[in-house]
Design a protein around this motif. Structure first.
Motif, PDB file in Angstrom:
ATOM      1  N   THR A 202       0.846  -1.201   0.047  1.00 44.54           N
ATOM      2  CA  THR A 202      -0.023  -0.002   0.125  1.00 44.54           C
ATOM      3  C   THR A 202       0.611   1.330  -0.044  1.00 44.54           C
ATOM      4  OG1 THR A 202      -1.588  -1.112   1.117  1.00 44.54           O
ATOM      5  CG2 THR A 202      -1.589   1.253   1.314  1.00 44.54           C
ATOM      6  N   PRO A 203       0.502   2.113  -0.880  1.00 42.41           N
ATOM      7  CA  PRO A 203       1.525   3.464  -0.719  1.00 42.41           C
ATOM      8  C   PRO A 203       1.180   4.318   0.346  1.00 42.41           C
ATOM      9  CG  PRO A 203       0.323   3.178  -2.896  1.00 42.41           C
ATOM     10  CD  PRO A 203      -0.196   2.178  -2.143  1.00 42.41           C
ATOM     11  N   LEU A 204       2.277   4.899   0.677  1.00 43.55           N
ATOM     12  CA  LEU A 204       2.262   5.614   1.896  1.00 43.55           C
ATOM     13  C   LEU A 204       1.845   7.078   1.757  1.00 43.55           C
ATOM     14  CD1 LEU A 204       5.333   4.236   4.198  1.00 43.55           C
ATOM     15  CD2 LEU A 204       3.005   3.332   4.037  1.00 43.55           C
ATOM     16  N   PRO A 205       1.661   7.726   2.746  1.00 46.06           N
ATOM     17  CA  PRO A 205       1.303   9.092   2.410  1.00 46.06           C
ATOM     18  C   PRO A 205       2.494   9.972   2.590  1.00 46.06           C
ATOM     19  CG  PRO A 205       0.831   8.671   4.711  1.00 46.06           C
ATOM     20  CD  PRO A 205       0.969   7.229   4.025  1.00 46.06           C
ATOM     21  N   PRO A 206       2.714  11.175   1.950  1.00 45.17           N
ATOM     22  CA  PRO A 206       4.044  11.936   2.368  1.00 45.17           C
ATOM     23  C   PRO A 206       4.582  12.085   3.721  1.00 45.17           C
ATOM     24  CG  PRO A 206       2.647  13.119   0.624  1.00 45.17           C
ATOM     25  CD  PRO A 206       1.719  11.949   1.337  1.00 45.17           C
ATOM     26  N   VAL A 207       6.004  11.873   3.801  1.00 48.80           N
ATOM     27  CA  VAL A 207       6.370  12.010   5.129  1.00 48.80           C
ATOM     28  C   VAL A 207       7.726  13.002   5.237  1.00 48.80           C
ATOM     29  CG1 VAL A 207       5.864   9.589   5.954  1.00 48.80           C
ATOM     30  CG2 VAL A 207       7.889   9.868   4.760  1.00 48.80           C
ATOM     31  N   ASP A 208       8.246  13.282   6.323  1.00 46.37           N
ATOM     32  CA  ASP A 208       9.293  13.862   6.486  1.00 46.37           C
ATOM     33  C   ASP A 208      10.607  13.038   6.393  1.00 46.37           C
ATOM     34  OD1 ASP A 208       7.890  16.392   7.137  1.00 46.37           O
ATOM     35  OD2 ASP A 208       7.692  15.634   8.986  1.00 46.37           O
ATOM     36  N   VAL A 209      10.476  11.947   7.014  1.00 41.80           N
ATOM     37  CA  VAL A 209      11.860  11.092   6.966  1.00 41.80           C
ATOM     38  C   VAL A 209      11.407   9.616   6.682  1.00 41.80           C
ATOM     39  CG1 VAL A 209      13.687  10.091   8.608  1.00 41.80           C
ATOM     40  CG2 VAL A 209      12.715  12.392   8.742  1.00 41.80           C
ATOM     41  N   VAL A 210      12.335   9.060   6.160  1.00 35.26           N
ATOM     42  CA  VAL A 210      12.005   7.494   5.841  1.00 35.26           C
ATOM     43  C   VAL A 210      13.219   6.703   6.238  1.00 35.26           C
ATOM     44  CG1 VAL A 210      12.843   7.734   3.502  1.00 35.26           C
ATOM     45  CG2 VAL A 210      10.953   5.821   4.208  1.00 35.26           C
ATOM     46  N   VAL A 211      12.978   5.654   6.846  1.00 41.31           N
ATOM     47  CA  VAL A 211      13.990   4.673   6.937  1.00 41.31           C
ATOM     48  C   VAL A 211      13.569   3.548   6.301  1.00 41.31           C
ATOM     49  CG1 VAL A 211      15.126   3.032   8.780  1.00 41.31           C
ATOM     50  CG2 VAL A 211      14.285   5.232   9.368  1.00 41.31           C
ATOM     51  N   MET A 212      14.408   3.156   4.932  1.00 45.02           N
ATOM     52  CA  MET A 212      13.883   2.220   3.962  1.00 45.02           C
ATOM     53  C   MET A 212      15.119   1.272   3.853  1.00 45.02           C
ATOM     54  SD  MET A 212      13.931   3.950   0.333  1.00 45.02           S
ATOM     55  CE  MET A 212      13.245   2.673  -0.604  1.00 45.02           C
ATOM     56  N   GLU A 213      14.339  -0.010   3.379  1.00 49.95           N
ATOM     57  CA  GLU A 213      15.233  -1.257   3.091  1.00 49.95           C
ATOM     58  C   GLU A 213      15.807  -1.202   1.529  1.00 49.95           C
ATOM     59  OE1 GLU A 213      14.630  -4.155   0.729  1.00 49.95           O
ATOM     60  OE2 GLU A 213      12.301  -4.388   0.726  1.00 49.95           O
ATOM     61  N   THR A 214      16.903  -1.724   1.400  1.00 49.60           N
ATOM     62  CA  THR A 214      17.546  -1.618  -0.030  1.00 49.60           C
ATOM     63  C   THR A 214      18.070  -2.948  -0.303  1.00 49.60           C
ATOM     64  OG1 THR A 214      19.594  -1.046   1.130  1.00 49.60           O
ATOM     65  CG2 THR A 214      18.241   0.824   0.334  1.00 49.60           C
ATOM     66  N   THR A 215      17.319  -4.031   0.134  1.00 46.38           N
ATOM     67  CA  THR A 215      17.967  -5.389  -0.242  1.00 46.38           C
ATOM     68  C   THR A 215      18.207  -5.657  -1.718  1.00 46.38           C
ATOM     69  OG1 THR A 215      16.696  -6.210   1.481  1.00 46.38           O
ATOM     70  CG2 THR A 215      17.458  -7.907   0.333  1.00 46.38           C
ATOM     71  N   TYR A 216      17.427  -5.367  -2.460  1.00 45.07           N
ATOM     72  CA  TYR A 216      17.588  -5.420  -3.943  1.00 45.07           C
ATOM     73  C   TYR A 216      17.646  -3.976  -4.550  1.00 45.07           C
ATOM     74  CZ  TYR A 216      16.759 -10.383  -3.597  1.00 45.07           C
ATOM     75  OH  TYR A 216      17.032 -11.815  -3.298  1.00 45.07           O
ATOM     76  N   GLY A 217      18.292  -3.170  -3.827  1.00 45.03           N
ATOM     77  CA  GLY A 217      18.297  -1.780  -4.533  1.00 45.03           C
ATOM     78  C   GLY A 217      19.149  -1.542  -5.958  1.00 45.03           C
ATOM     79  N   ASP A 218      20.070  -2.664  -6.016  1.00 50.26           N
ATOM     80  CA  ASP A 218      20.785  -2.595  -7.379  1.00 50.26           C
ATOM     81  C   ASP A 218      20.492  -3.346  -8.488  1.00 50.26           C
ATOM     82  OD1 ASP A 218      21.477  -5.018  -6.164  1.00 50.26           O
ATOM     83  OD2 ASP A 218      23.575  -4.759  -6.598  1.00 50.26           O
ATOM     84  N   ARG A 219      19.307  -4.146  -8.385  1.00 53.78           N
ATOM     85  CA  ARG A 219      18.847  -4.893  -9.557  1.00 53.78           C
ATOM     86  C   ARG A 219      17.405  -5.195  -9.597  1.00 53.78           C
ATOM     87  NH1 ARG A 219      21.299  -9.629  -5.808  1.00 53.78           N
ATOM     88  NH2 ARG A 219      22.351  -7.584  -5.039  1.00 53.78           N
ATOM     89  N   LEU A 220      16.888  -5.600 -10.546  1.00 49.17           N
ATOM     90  CA  LEU A 220      15.670  -5.736 -11.168  1.00 49.17           C
ATOM     91  C   LEU A 220      15.378  -7.415 -11.129  1.00 49.17           C
ATOM     92  CD1 LEU A 220      15.206  -3.557 -14.315  1.00 49.17           C
ATOM     93  CD2 LEU A 220      14.774  -3.044 -11.860  1.00 49.17           C
TER      94      LEU A 220
END
Length: 462
Positions: A202-220
């Protein structure tokens, strides 16, 4: 008002982040490090904060690397409230109890080994079954998706469907300290969209700060249809060669998704109707039963199967093997068996026994369908090792190895970028990924201040 980082920082496992606001300490996840012996030692080290001072834990989901140190937190003095979704609560119980049992078993093994050598050893487990049971007492309020929970008068939490595993959530905190207000989102683990079992994140509403995962952040990821076709090919090829098929799988979500596709393959004629499938994981069996209790978490098409009395995880020839004796008997099967066993990274569990009996066989196939962290047995095999050590014995790698990443429960690079753009944060903390991957992902973001925290680092949010 600040945030500090205590796990999954420039690494993939051990998720643990701490928010301090208006005199309260709120922990987001308390996961276990997974990988080599060095990471096992990390689990036993101090958290980097006082567990007795933690007021709340908000749990994003029930994977071991997000909930696995909760019993240790309680063992060391936590007496606050754990808040999560209903499905995550049910699954976390299974995961924590299984982890405690495995640690007790390992402690007994180490004690016996050192006793035979005449050596002294501190063989206590990280935590025991009683600690896991005690942890269940601290699960309090249940979060429903998109319904805000007043944690305190100054702190509100809203859980959103992350589409990763059953009950998984991204969490948005609305913080207020002395009139200063901030919204902070924690992605948890974001799901791979377009799958047949669970709904999309589910898309989130806009926020000031995000802590996000990047497990597959370099590939498709590979396409889902292509991945299902490769799964069927791998199974049929091994059966034609007379060997077994070992699928190293995670007990939560991946197992259930694979059962779903195996059933479809049999029904559609892509797989033989007489195929024998062994789900050789007590935790996965228990998790599958829990999955059947929450049909409202699935896509409309899968929910409709439940509504019409169909079990999307069942098929002819499926065997659940809970007992150790049943698991051992599988190794008497020479060929034609599909054996699904954990753990997904081959760091423990019954899959290691099946690898020992099949990895050296030219006619067998080994299928990996999920992420494998550095230092794990799965990663060694995937990276092309000619031999590996299992239970102290060197085993040649001669089986056919398949790595099918289209089944990943994680969002890929483009999905992560789209998710980030939607919430448009002014500040972004990247976690839960290998450092080179984080650096590549960070270079793709131009409209947010990027931080890649190290363990123990604290940042002001006011």
């Amino acid at each position: 008002m600040n945030i500090s980082f205590h796990g999954a920082d420039r690494g993939v496992t051990g998720s643990c982040h701490l928010i301090h606001c208006s005199g309260k300490n709120i922990l987001i996840d308390c996961g276990m490090y997974q990988g080599g012996h060095e990471l096992d030692e990390e689990n036993s080290k101090p958290f980097g904060f006082d567990p007795t001072k933690i007021d709340y834990v908000l749990l994003t989901h029930a994977h071991l690397d997000h909930c696995g140190r909760l019993p240790l937190l309680v063992k060391r003095g936590f007496r606050g409230e754990i808040i999560t979704t209903s499905a995550s609560r049910a699954l976390a119980r299974v995961v924590m109890m299984d982890a405690a049992g495995l640690q007790e078993e390992e402690a007994r093994y180490q004690a016996r080994k050192h006793h035979r050598r005449g050596e002294q050893t501190d063989a206590d487990p990280l935590y025991a079954t009683v600690d896991a049971l005690n942890t269940l007492d601290y699960f309090g309020r249940t979060a429903d998706y998109e319904k805000p929970i007043a944690i305190t008068p100054d702190i509100q939490a809203t859980f959103y469907d992350a589409g990763h595993i059953l009950g998984s959530a991204s969490i948005v905190l609305a913080l207020n300290e002395n009139g200063i207000k901030r919204t902070v989102a924690f992605s948890g683990d974001l799901g791979n969209a377009g799958r047949k079992l669970l709904r999309d994140p589910t898309p989130l509403p806009p926020v000031d700060v995000v802590v996000m995962e990047t497990t597959y952040g370099d590939r498709l990821h590979r396409s889902l249809d292509g991945s299902i076709a490769e799964l069927y090919l791998a199974i049929n090829d091994a059966k034609a060669r007379g060997g077994n098929i070992i699928i190293s799988t995670f007990a939560l979500e991946r197992t259930q998704e694979l059962l779903f596709y195996l059933r479809e393959g049999v029904e559609q004629g892509s797989l033989p109707r007489g195929m024998q499938v062994f789900l050789d994981s007590p935790m996965a069996i228990s998790a599958t039963e829990i999955f059947k209790r929450y049909p409202d978490c699935y896509t409309p098409a899968t929910a409709a199967l439940f509504a019409h009395g169909q079990d999307p995880f069942n098929m002819p020839g499926l065997h659940f093997t809970r007992e150790t004796s049943q698991s051992m008997a599988i190794n008497n099967i020479v060929g034609g068996a599909v054996i699904m066993a954990g753990s997904g990274m081959c760091t423990g569990g019954r899959v290691r026994h099946h690898l020992k009996h099949n990895l050296w066989r030219n006619d067998s196939s080994i299928i990996f369908v999920g992420y494998a962290a550095n230092g794990t047995l799965a990663r060694q095999i995937i990276d092309g090792a000619s031999k590996v050590k299992i239970f102290g014995e060197e085993i040649a790698v001669k089986a056919k190895i398949y790595t099918i990443n289209g089944f990943s429960a994680h969002a890929d690079r483009d999905e992560l970028l789209a998710w980030h753009r939607h919430i448009h944060p002014a500040r972004t903390f990247l976690v839960h990924g290998e450092e080179p991957v984080m650096q590549k992902f960070a270079a793709l973001i131009s409209d947010s201040v990027i931080e890649i925290p190290t363990r123990g680092q604290t940042f002001d949010l006011s």
